[in-house]
Enzyme design. Structure first.
Site: not given
Length: 606
Positions: A454, A552, A363, A450, A452, A409, A549, A367, A421
């Site tokens: 994090s 993004e 992990a 995503n 929640l 992503k 951004r 990120k 990644k």
């Protein structure tokens, strides 16, 4: 406004003395009123001293009965139906004593007088107490906030009982979707259907709605929350019933609505065999153990009873925090905290070999899209080469299973983080080609969007901005994202890794995508505030669109095309095609060396 503080400040003995004096008065009134009601006159008996003896004796017996039943220990403003039962019992005893003392003093007593006397006594002593309670409740309620309780079941009724004793909230109505309960009353409070919500909010100036639906599914809660988010009310909820039963929380411990309730995703029961396959009674290692996903993986792995859990983390504080938390659980698992960087292959190999690691959950990664966009070289080093070195270490240490935590992503990447990644996935697939002939490590990757809560998640950011009075910043009004809770993601990662056969790419079912601007609006509404915009210039919180951004995307993808198949788990899918079938380990390494050489001196890429 009349203040009750001097009355509440009276000593308890003084309050009891007042109650006794008032009850003595009521007993005398009830006694003579019973004779007057039956005979039409009390003049012949009023002057007879023996009737007064009976009256005094009955008063003494009645007061002793009230004392023994605990009536004078009851607090008037918290009075319940039990107090009326006490008064009724005392009146029955008092009426019987009238008969006995009348016989003893040989006075004239019509047979109906004791019954009439007992009725009057209940009305005076019990009725006066209830009247005082309701008057006090009305006075206290004037300063309390009007609230609606959504849910008229057992939890809703319990919540009402708790709030009726509080000085903060006043329940004005129940809301329930059960048509059979419509227009019924619970302790004097009417139950309405959901279509009456706007009318009740406007009529009673309600600013807060309390959800008493601990057993409702996520989809049911989402439906209710979407209804309430259209109004300027704060929405709070009671804890789950399991937490109440276990004694961890009380029903009156209100909390904010969990943001995952907005997603409406009902939990799927995990497959126990898949959960235990690569963990139970084995040695497990988690890289990036102090991060959002890594720490949750550690929590769930610990509950699956491995022999050893190795926590591999570069941040000293993060490692200390997760190790301390896991040790407090008190399970008989050997927890090993290791400080180290995944770019150090020798450190990884030594650690995996020393503790005989069977399964690795990788992990560790950079990120945050904007940060990696500004720090390309470190992103390449950590996400690509760090993954490759961790995988090589796993091969050298003869690890059985290696699971990479990937991201949505990585699909058609438009930023450095997604690209790194994607290359990390390709590297593992290149190594997986040598499975059985060159090594025994099964490599797999799990992709999801995503999560929640994090680090870097928009939810804590939005809540902090709302608490400060705004504005809430959103990059683009049309941007959408997939969301999943951290516990659900970690649980699915473990199960997906157990299904791997080598080079597998698993994709988690993230449900329906969420528009970030709508999420921001819902959070503002659920906080009892109004969005400030052109239609509501006097609103409370403004939503400020700052622009996308660097790197993004407006929307994320989990797959390209339809090359996906189902697995034995409803929430886990598998990518059927190799990500880049022509690649092997040598071509992958060549590409990584070129990238490293290109980015060695880079700090920022626009």
């Amino acid at each position: 406004m009349f203040s009750l503080d001097p009355i509440w400040a009276m000593p308890r003995p003084a309050k009891r003395l007042v109650s006794v004096v008032v009850d003595i008065t009521f007993i005398f009134i009830a006694f003579w009123a019973a004779f007057y009601s039956r005979l039409g006159s009390i003049e012949p008996y009023w002057l007879d001293i023996e009737y007064w003896y009976v009256c005094f004796a009955v008063t003494l017996v009645t007061l002793l009965t009230f004392i023994n039943t605990g009536l004078y220990r009851a607090i008037l403003r918290y009075l319940s139906l039990k107090a009326v039962v006490m008064v009724s019992f005392g009146a029955a005893v008092s009426g019987l004593s009238v008969v006995l003392f009348s016989y003893y003093f040989q006075i004239f007593l019509p047979r109906s007088v004791p019954v009439i006397y007992a009725t009057f006594l209940v009305s005076l002593c019990g009725g006066s107490r209830l009247l005082v309670r309701f008057l006090v409740s009305d006075l206290l309620a004037t300063g309390r906030s009007p609230v609606l309780i959504y849910g008229a079941g057992q939890s809703g009724r319990q919540l009402y009982n708790v709030l009726s004793q509080s000085d903060e909230y006043r329940v004005v109505a129940f809301i329930d979707d059960n048509r059979k309960m419509h227009k019924t009353a619970i302790q004097g409070v009417t139950v309405y259907r959901r279509k009456y919500v706007p009318r009740l909010i406007e009529k009673h100036h309600v600013e807060k709605v309390l959800l008493a639906m601990p057993m409702a599914s996520r989809s049911e809660r989402k439906s209710v929350i979407e209804l309430l988010s259209a109004y300027q009310v704060e929405v709070m909820t009671i804890p789950n019933l399991s937490d109440i039963v276990n004694g961890e929380l009380n029903i009156d411990q209100l909390k904010e609505v969990a943001i995952e309730d907005l997603l409406g995703r009902d939990a799927v029961a995990p497959n126990k065999c898949l959960l235990e396959r690569n963990i139970t009674s084995k040695s497990v290692m988690v890289t990036g153990a102090g991060g959002s996903i890594g720490s949750e993986l550690c929590r769930q792995i610990l509950n699956l009873q491995p022999n050893t859990l190795v926590l591999f983390e570069a941040s000293e504080y993060s490692l200390y925090r997760i190790e301390r938390e896991l040790r407090q659980v008190g399970l008989a698992v050997n927890i090993v905290p290791i400080l180290g960087n995944v770019q150090n292959q020798s450190r990884l190999t030594q650690t995996m070999s020393a503790f005989g690691v069977d399964t690795v959950y990788h992990a560790a990664a950079y990120k945050h899209v904007p940060l990696v966009e500004y720090n390309v070289a470190e992103g390449v080093q950590n996400n690509i080469l760090g993954t490759y070195r961790a995988a090589k270490a796993a091969i050298e240490a003869n690890v059985s299973s290696f699971v990479l935590i990937s991201t949505d992503k990585a699909v058609r990447p438009t930023n450095v983080m997604g690209t790194t990644k994607r290359l990390a996935e390709l590297g593992l697939q290149a190594l997986a080609k040598g499975y059985k002939s060159e090594h025994n490590t099964v490599f797999s990757m799990v992709r999801f969007g995503n999560v929640l809560g994090s680090s870097g998640s928009v939810i804590p950011l939005f809540k902090a901005q709302i608490a400060k009075g705004g504005p809430v910043t959103v990059t683009h009004k049309d941007i959408i994202r997939y969301f999943m809770t951290i516990p659900e993601a970690a649980q699915l990662v473990i199960q997906a890794g157990a299904m791997a056969k080598g080079g597998d790419v698993f994709v988690l079912d993230m449900g329906e995508p969420v528009r970030i601007s709508e999420l921001a609006k819902n959070l503002i509404h659920l906080s009892g505030l109004e969005v400030k915009d052109e239609r509501h210039p006097d609103g409370d919180i403004e939503i400020l669109y700052t622009g996308l951004r660097p790197g993004e995307k407006l929307f994320e993808e989990l797959l390209i095309g339809d090359s996906v198949s189902n697995t034995s788990h409803d929430r886990i899918m598998q990518h059927r095609r190799s990500l880049w079938g022509r690649w092997n380990t040598n071509s992958y390494l060549t590409h990584c060396r070129k990238l490293r050489k290109t980015t060695t001196n880079m700090v920022y890429v626009s």
